[in-house]
Motif scaffolding. Structure first.
Motif, PDB file in Angstrom:
ATOM      1  N   GLY A 132      25.117  55.620  27.968  1.00 40.16           N
ATOM      2  CA  GLY A 132      25.013  54.938  26.677  1.00 40.16           C
ATOM      3  C   GLY A 132      23.696  54.178  26.595  1.00 40.16           C
ATOM      4  O   GLY A 132      22.766  54.432  27.366  1.00 40.16           O
ATOM      5  N   LYS A 133      23.632  53.188  25.698  1.00 48.83           N
ATOM      6  CA  LYS A 133      22.406  52.402  25.539  1.00 48.83           C
ATOM      7  C   LYS A 133      22.398  51.315  26.599  1.00 48.83           C
ATOM      8  O   LYS A 133      23.148  50.351  26.521  1.00 48.83           O
ATOM      9  N   ASN A 134      21.561  51.506  27.630  1.00 49.35           N
ATOM     10  CA  ASN A 134      21.483  50.545  28.744  1.00 49.35           C
ATOM     11  C   ASN A 134      22.825  50.309  29.411  1.00 49.35           C
ATOM     12  O   ASN A 134      23.085  49.230  29.934  1.00 49.35           O
ATOM     13  N   LYS A 188      18.019  51.523  34.163  1.00 45.62           N
ATOM     14  CA  LYS A 188      18.130  52.760  33.384  1.00 45.62           C
ATOM     15  C   LYS A 188      19.368  53.508  33.864  1.00 45.62           C
ATOM     16  O   LYS A 188      19.519  53.753  35.061  1.00 45.62           O
ATOM     17  N   ASP A 198      23.194  63.190  29.221  1.00 48.06           N
ATOM     18  CA  ASP A 198      24.254  62.736  28.324  1.00 48.06           C
ATOM     19  C   ASP A 198      25.593  62.519  29.041  1.00 48.06           C
ATOM     20  O   ASP A 198      26.095  61.406  29.082  1.00 48.06           O
ATOM     21  N   ASP A 201      22.762  56.987  22.906  1.00 49.53           N
ATOM     22  CA  ASP A 201      22.546  55.559  22.669  1.00 49.53           C
ATOM     23  C   ASP A 201      23.729  54.860  22.027  1.00 49.53           C
ATOM     24  O   ASP A 201      23.583  54.147  21.034  1.00 49.53           O
ATOM     25  N   GLU A 237      26.626  51.975  22.048  1.00 55.06           N
ATOM     26  CA  GLU A 237      26.857  50.649  22.622  1.00 55.06           C
ATOM     27  C   GLU A 237      28.092  50.703  23.524  1.00 55.06           C
ATOM     28  O   GLU A 237      28.920  51.606  23.385  1.00 55.06           O
ATOM     29  N   THR A 277      27.669  47.523  31.998  1.00 55.93           N
ATOM     30  CA  THR A 277      26.457  47.093  31.307  1.00 55.93           C
ATOM     31  C   THR A 277      25.734  46.140  32.252  1.00 55.93           C
ATOM     32  O   THR A 277      26.261  45.749  33.275  1.00 55.93           O
TER      33      THR A 277
END
Lengths: 204, 191
Positions: free
Chosen positions: B16-18, B117, B134, B156, B158, B190
């Protein structure tokens, strides 16, 4: 085919196993004890190849005793179960032991625990477990009637229900069973459930 | 029946995003019989690195113990955690060591690398790495998982949306596979 099953209760664990020693179509004896006392607070019920079962369980029992001699304190149930898994896993790709194990123990800090160890060394901690053709009946009966924190009377009642089911529904049903229990006071034989008694043999 | 289908497993990891997410089912079976519905298949190696091991449960347990051993030694010597890319190479090497008598496992690795990353990869039972940007899948439900992930995945996402996506992809895939299921374990990381 041999049946072994076990369950965890309020402050104890019970392991039950059939007690027939069979070779092809012949029943050698009907009072074979397949549940070994590993030490004061551990039980190991085993099913599978007869020679492997006897040899492997004795090997584990002696190694558990050796640890206590060397280190002055006994192994925990979890440690003994992981040791057993390690031995089975090492032997798996050389000379596998065809033994399925249900290990039960009681530790002061953790209480009662039960470990399922497959013959290919898959280990899992469980509240109820079973091996053999009897497992199809044992697991279903236990799924239906088992509750957490049962008393000894309730647990033995469930064990008897399972034995009744195996006796009535399994085509080559073993006639006799042995039940052993482990709690804070130690591991010991609880009862036999016999419907056939061997003729007594006089001591030589 | 294939040895990879003896115990049953479904694994998926997504980027995902970060952040990353890794999910597995909870069933431990012996062929048609279910033994447990709380079996753990995803292990934490360190704060930012997770590995899921599908396939034969005994080999997954053995391989996990060997990997923890190797990582702990690495930590003592290098005084830092292993990067996910390095760890993936370690797993690949350990698996190829047994090329002619392999561990019957397919690992899925997910972690945060340099500058946090996200990194995911999978490999086959003899260590052929497959990096993806992905998602990666493994286990008895892998074909269903490929389909579910391909249709549900967006780049990307959340963390909250990523959690929802990976959970729905897992649950809908295991529902069509008799050897995996009985719930799921989902880890979303995260930084």
């Amino acid at each position: 085919m041999e049946s072994v099953f076990g369950l965890v209760g309020k402050d104890f664990a019970i392991v039950a196993a059939d007690s027939s020693a069979v070779h092809s179509i012949l029943v050698h004896k009907t009072n074979e004890d397949k549940i070994m006392l590993l030490d004061s607070h551990k039980l190991m019920g085993a099913s599978g190849e007869t020679g492997d079962r006897a040899q492997f369980t004795e090997y584990i029992q002696k190694n558990v005793a050796l640890y206590q001699f060397r280190n002055g304190i006994p192994l925990t149930t979890a440690a003994a179960a992981n040791f057993t898994r390690g031995e089975l896993a090492t032997a798996l790709r050389k000379n596998p032991y065809m033994v399925n194990i249900i290990m039960a123990g009681h530790d002061k800090d953790v209480g009662p625990s039960l470990y399922f160890i497959d013959y290919i060394a898959s280990l899992h901690k469980l509240d109820k477990a079973a091996f053999g053709y009897g497992s199809y009946f044992a697991l279903s009966m236990m799924d239906r009637h088992y509750r957490k924190d049962m008393t000894v009377e309730e647990a033995i009642d469930l064990v008897d229900k399972v034995i009744m089911e195996i006796r009535s529904r399994l085509v080559v049903a073993p006639p006799n069973f042995v039940i052993k229990i482990v709690d804070k006071d130690g591991a010991r034989e609880y009862a036999w459930r016999e419907s056939i008694k061997d003729a007594p043999v006089p001591a030589v | 029946m294939s040895i990879f289908e003896y115990n049953g497993c479904a694994l998926v990891a997504m980027v995902g995003k970060n952040c990353f997410a890794i999910a597995s089912d909870r069933r431990l079976g012996v062929q048609l019989q279910t033994i447990a519905t709380d079996f753990q298949k995803i292990y934490k190696i360190h704060e930012k690195l997770f590995i899921g091991l599908s396939g034969l449960a005994t080999d997954a347990q053995t391989l996990y113990q060997r990997l923890v051993f190797r990582h702990k030694l690495y930590e003592l010597r290098e005084e830092r955690d292993m990067k996910p890319e390095t760890f993936a190479s370690l797993v690949s090497a350990l698996l190829y060591e047994k090329r002619f008598g392999p561990y019957f496992c397919q690992p899925v690795i997910a972690g945060l690398g340099d500058e946090d990353k996200p990194f995911i990869c999978t490999m086959d039972s003899i260590g052929a790495k497959e990096l993806a940007k992905d998602f990666v899948v493994a286990g008895t439900a892998s074909e269903s998982l490929y389909g579910a992930c391909e249709s549900m995945f967006k780049p990307d996402m959340e963390p909250e949306e990523l959690f929802e996506t990976i959970s729905q992809a897992l649950l809908s895939s295991v529902d069509r596979d008799c050897l995996s299921g009985w719930g799921g374990h989902v880890y979303v990381h995260t930084n």
